[in-house]
Design an enzyme around this catalytic site. Structure first.
Site, PDB file in Angstrom:
ATOM      1  N   HIS A 100     -13.897 -38.005   2.234  1.00 22.79           N
ATOM      2  CA  HIS A 100     -14.198 -37.519   0.970  1.00 22.79           C
ATOM      3  C   HIS A 100     -14.428 -38.763   0.152  1.00 22.79           C
ATOM      4  CE1 HIS A 100     -10.840 -34.571   1.608  1.00 22.79           C
ATOM      5  NE2 HIS A 100      -9.945 -35.095   2.859  1.00 22.79           N
ATOM      6  N   ASP A 153     -17.403 -34.379  -7.035  1.00 20.28           N
ATOM      7  CA  ASP A 153     -16.701 -34.466  -5.859  1.00 20.28           C
ATOM      8  C   ASP A 153     -17.641 -34.260  -4.951  1.00 20.28           C
ATOM      9  OD1 ASP A 153     -14.819 -34.949  -3.683  1.00 20.28           O
ATOM     10  OD2 ASP A 153     -13.826 -32.912  -4.356  1.00 20.28           O
ATOM     11  N   ARG A 175      -4.953 -28.313 -11.892  1.00 24.38           N
ATOM     12  CA  ARG A 175      -3.476 -28.645 -11.390  1.00 24.38           C
ATOM     13  C   ARG A 175      -2.457 -28.349 -12.122  1.00 24.38           C
ATOM     14  NH1 ARG A 175      -6.279 -34.116  -8.620  1.00 24.38           N
ATOM     15  NH2 ARG A 175      -7.973 -32.926  -7.463  1.00 24.38           N
ATOM     16  N   HIS A 180     -18.469 -34.387  -0.875  1.00 24.58           N
ATOM     17  CA  HIS A 180     -17.948 -34.781   1.430  1.00 24.58           C
ATOM     18  C   HIS A 180     -18.390 -35.216   2.154  1.00 24.58           C
ATOM     19  CE1 HIS A 180     -14.253 -32.263  -0.879  1.00 24.58           C
ATOM     20  NE2 HIS A 180     -14.142 -33.025  -0.339  1.00 24.58           N
ATOM     21  N   LYS A 203      -8.972 -45.825   3.498  1.00 23.68           N
ATOM     22  CA  LYS A 203      -9.650 -45.556   2.236  1.00 23.68           C
ATOM     23  C   LYS A 203      -9.670 -46.620   1.480  1.00 23.68           C
ATOM     24  CE  LYS A 203      -5.560 -45.125  -1.187  1.00 23.68           C
ATOM     25  NZ  LYS A 203      -4.928 -44.329  -2.049  1.00 23.68           N
ATOM     26  N   CYS A 226     -11.978 -29.244  -1.368  1.00 28.79           N
ATOM     27  CA  CYS A 226     -12.041 -29.708   0.534  1.00 28.79           C
ATOM     28  C   CYS A 226     -12.251 -28.547   1.304  1.00 28.79           C
ATOM     29  CB  CYS A 226     -11.510 -30.409   0.570  1.00 28.79           C
ATOM     30  SG  CYS A 226     -10.595 -31.830   0.223  1.00 28.79           S
ATOM     31  N   GLN A 245     -14.156 -32.540 -11.263  1.00 28.10           N
ATOM     32  CA  GLN A 245     -14.117 -33.444  -9.990  1.00 28.10           C
ATOM     33  C   GLN A 245     -15.911 -34.434 -10.386  1.00 28.10           C
ATOM     34  OE1 GLN A 245     -11.806 -32.891  -6.823  1.00 28.10           O
ATOM     35  NE2 GLN A 245     -10.398 -34.507  -7.980  1.00 28.10           N
TER      36      GLN A 245
END
Lengths: 593, 593
Positions: free
Chosen positions: A471, A342, A322, A344, A425, A293, A340
């Site tokens: 996200h 991912d 992580r 945005h 969400k 992010c 990911q």
């Protein structure tokens, strides 16, 4: 008109499971009166209870406990609840140190949700009793044990668990059980678990050489072997094609960044224990990224000035790291390094609905590609206790999510108050062929990060405004999704996802040249290999089958003369005879199903 | 029969440049007799000399020095050399502390090659003299300054440089100059440098929004913006296609690994100062990877048992992290995080030649795609002082490299003894449109890592053998190569590499719908966008030109009626009129040049 479910779970089944955990604790106390009780909640397939015991439990112990549990269930005891004072509670549980600790936490309002006791309670306690057994508990339970079929549950295993999940505290023994409404449901579930074990992605991944984990590199760090990496590439390309069509723009960002990013995002305050340690370089502090992010936000700064630049849809296959305790790591599904899919979206409030529609459509389409045709949607709304953002923005955005779900005519569950403090969400879950539910996609609105990072655009009225940030991960992590795919397909990837699609097997050396020519014809469109080894034909076919090659073509004298080839299809066990000049169109048909 | 060059550089030009550095030092000493002299070698485009001075040099000083240098050059002094004893040297340079330090180092045999004085000398020194100026120097020089055209050189700038590159030592002033054979060559070179500055990739990359670097993320860490990331993807896909054809298998490996990997590889002994700091997790030490090799070796272990599994060709777009001092970072060409188009071939000694041929062909083909049609090859052979591996393996493998170069009929330079201690290599360089040479590809044999990591295969004779490992990067790093491309194309990427290939510009709102339809027709094959803003036509065309869109199509009433469209081609400034149904084949022709 879409169906809205207020509660995602089968309420009665949860009551039964929770009640069985009390019966379990009752029996353990009967057998070992000195037992110290932890907590005992219901789970997705049954229940558990944690105990500090003077012995290490064996399978024989479990069997004995289970038998005694059945006897108690058959007695049909009633459950009753009662509110008592803190003092009364301390007296009641004076020999149960963990319960006393919980009472202390409850009375000081410090208890977190792990303990499954109501939060915020400060001067009263709720207890439940059946037979002679009393537990500190928020319920709910069955009215009476007679509601429970005594053959609808079983104990499954014992595992270690730290008290309150804290590795500096006592290690307890956690007894797990399955529980369903009927004996038949239980039997079906046990059968599916057994089936699922056969197709464990860790076993398949190793035997088919899709991925490996090795001691020298480190636990939870995946080495994608050639075949797995090729499947990953095919998945990425599928996503990439779809995203281009939905107006996304791909980016690449570094795997490390200065600590200011994680201070601003709040990760260093709230997530530090899951981050890899700091690296100091030239007096600056850097961290491996646990999320993408902040990088996407920095790119927003470069690309967006005005409302005309919105929506900005950024996508990245972003590898994040992580820290998870090595004991909790598991194959591809719980790792330390993951990629990911991912993305945005930065948009205005007015654009939320259409963006959410687009994302949901994308998710539905993409999941279909992998044969998940019945995704479940879960809407989580504003939490009651704390949240950022105005009432207006919460109301507008929750309504936008609902409108998007309604527009697409989707059924969904509502988890009231289940949203994050920074926005509502939608979660998307799928069930695999063993009826296990997997959380896959998340579409999370965020009113917080744009403010924390101070990003804005100039709106048509000339005013500076913070964008809404969405996200969204479509498949979650490529590692976990691939693990799920391997199990769901039972190792038999569909034709389009197979790293090797067609194997040409020659009857003898003499036909290798022809095999090469045929490979040349099929190759631009399909992934084709040749087994030109000196092995016998049957051995070559067996090898190809073991490697899960979906189509095997045998090449010998007769086939070349007649220009007709036997094609063995693994997944349907069919043998088809296909003319040479029809092979391409024949196999092409497998790409469009 | 290929030409073999023993020495890569123009020997006479090097002598001239080296001699001019002496003249420079002579003048500086004339102007500031207390000046302390460092070293002064020739460079790729001229020369430099380092000084410790009582003043900070200004442009005016440089001009005065340059003028005086011309006068001295015109005098035509002769150069002479002489061997002297250490004692004589110490006497001669008694007022020059850096020279005394060099003499100390030379006499104890500790001098490294940075100082451009012969290594290993212990009791004798070589000095060169012209006019009254004497320097400790290994030469070579011109016979006389009359060989040098007094207008063929100029001084260019002053920059700081630590004595012996050691940041704990004195900061000296380094004066740089250009020097060529003729005034014309110099003028051409200066012009090219000026041109090159205009097309600096840092400026282009920012203005065209290809990439950015930001303070919050950290220096040397590249954010690939959407347009740059798309170009990167196109480059990666080009490489990927080629590699599939050459039998490579792609893999993905983590960005961190345990310290055992870097202990075994030798990086922690020899490269630690270029690695990011250690991260300790659960008592294990991890590092960000500076190289991909150890991971590829671990994958070799999983995939190879016997000689039948060789050659194994692994490829990865591997992101690695290396610590470089922030002062040395530069745009995309010197960074802290980079992605290599990395690959490793594991093979038997007998397979070296054919593998090298295949790699060289791959490099030549790939470079052609980017308009580098004349790569230069440099063979580096066994170093004299220390190496691992038997005489036999060195001889065989050097001969394999030579045979491969010969088979492909390639000219190449030989750098005798220039190889690494663990194997010979071939470097590939290209020249850009400003005549600057860039090292691009490396093909490095390695007899060392397979032994250190203890990897082996069973050969046909049943014996365990270590494989030969070939490290090869085709384009080096994607960051650096993209920087080079931007400059070499002067920001005008060719059609196939342009993130946006065609822009449809409407004369007014009324034609936006038609533009959408046309975009739909062109889109599967080309990257097409629409400018449907309310701007004037001329402004829209100017915007598209500023963004370097290679083809612009104007859409108005007349065009739609006649179904013929004006296509503006940026790179040739042509305006073509193309029929609607010929547009696809017209643009397709740009994909195949």
């Amino acid at each position: 008109m879409p169906r809205i479910f207020k509660q995602a779970d089968d309420e009665l089944l949860l009551r039964k499971r929770h009640s069985l955990s009390h019966v379990l604790a009752q029996v353990v106390l009967e057998f070992w009166p000195e037992a110290q009780l932890g907590i005992g909640p219901p789970t997705k397939d049954g229940f558990y209870y944690d105990f500090l015991l003077p012995v290490s439990l064996t399978d024989r112990d479990l069997k004995a406990i289970e038998t005694r549990m059945r006897e108690i269930v058959k007695q049909g005891y009633r459950f009753s609840s009662r509110v008592i004072s803190i003092e009364e509670g301390k007296q009641l549980f004076k020999n149960q140190k963990f319960k006393l600790e919980l009472i202390e936490l409850i009375s000081s309002g410090k208890l977190d949700e792990n303990a499954s006791v109501e939060q915020g309670a400060v001067d009263k306690l709720l207890i439940y009793q059946h037979s002679s057994f009393i537990d500190l508990c928020r319920g709910p339970h069955v009215e009476s044990l007679s509601e429970i079929d005594e053959n609808s549950f079983c104990l499954t295993k014992v595992a270690g668990a730290y008290w309150r999940g804290d590795e500096t505290r006592e290690m307890l023994q956690r007894i797990y059980g399955y529980a369903f409404h009927t004996q038949e449901d239980l039997a079906n579930y046990v059968q599916k678990i057994e089936d699922a074990k056969k197709y464990d992605h860790k076993v398949l991944g190793q035997s088919l050489k899709f991925f490996s984990v090795c001691e020298n590199v480190g636990p939870g760090l995946i080495l994608w072997l050639p075949k797995g990496a090729l499947v990953r590439y095919l998945i990425e390309e599928k996503i990439r094609q779809r995203l281009f069509g939905h107006g996304y723009r791909f980016i690449h960002t570094p795997h490390i960044g200065k600590s200011i990013l994680w201070e601003t995002s709040g990760h260093l305050d709230n997530y530090k224990e899951n981050m890899f340690p700091e690296m100091i370089v030239e007096n600056d502090s850097y961290f491996l990224k646990p999320m993408n992010c902040p990088f996407h936000i920095e790119i927003f700064r470069t690309l967006v000035q005005s409302y005309r630049d919105l929506p900005l849809r950024l996508a990245e296959f972003g590898s994040v790291y992580r820290y998870e305790r090595s004991g909790t790591l598991h194959g591809l599904t719980r790792v330390r390094g993951l990629t990911q899919d991912d993305g945005h979206i930065f948009c205005s409030v007015e654009q939320i609905k259409s963006e959410i529609c687009s994302v949901l459509n994308l998710i539905i389409d993409l999941l279909k590609e992998f044969n998940f045709n019945n995704p479940q949607f879960y809407l989580s709304t504003r939490p009651k206790d704390f949240s950022v953002g105005s009432d207006e923005i919460w109301q507008t955005s929750e309504q936008s999510l609902i409108d998007a779900l309604d527009d697409l005519n989707l059924n969904y569950y509502v988890e009231e108050g289940g949203g994050a403090f920074y926005g509502p969400k939608i979660d998307v879950k799928v069930s695999d062929c063993f009826d296990r539910e997997w959380q896959i996609s998340t579409v999370q609105l965020d009113f917080n990060l744009p403010v924390r990072f101070g990003i804005s655009y100039t709106d048509s009225d000339g005013k500076k405004k913070h964008p809404i940030m969405i996200h969204r991960a479509l498949l979650g992590s490529l590692e976990r999704f691939f693990g799920l795919l391997l199990e769901n397909y039972k190792g038999e990837l569909p034709f389009w996802l197979s790293p090797e699609q067609i194997r040409l097997v020659t009857v003898s050396d003499k036909f290798n040249q022809f095999a090469l020519e045929l490979q040349g014809k099929l190759c631009p469109k399909f992934r084709v290999s040749i087994d030109a080894s000196a092995e016998r034909l049957s051995a070559k076919i067996r090898d190809a089958e073991l490697e899960r090659v979906p189509a095997i073509i045998t090449i010998g004298k007769k086939e070349i003369e007649e220009r007709v080839f036997p094609v063995r299809l693994r997944q349907t066990s069919e043998l088809k005879f296909i003319k040479e000049d029809e092979l391409i169109s024949y196999f092409s048909s497998f790409l469009h199903n």
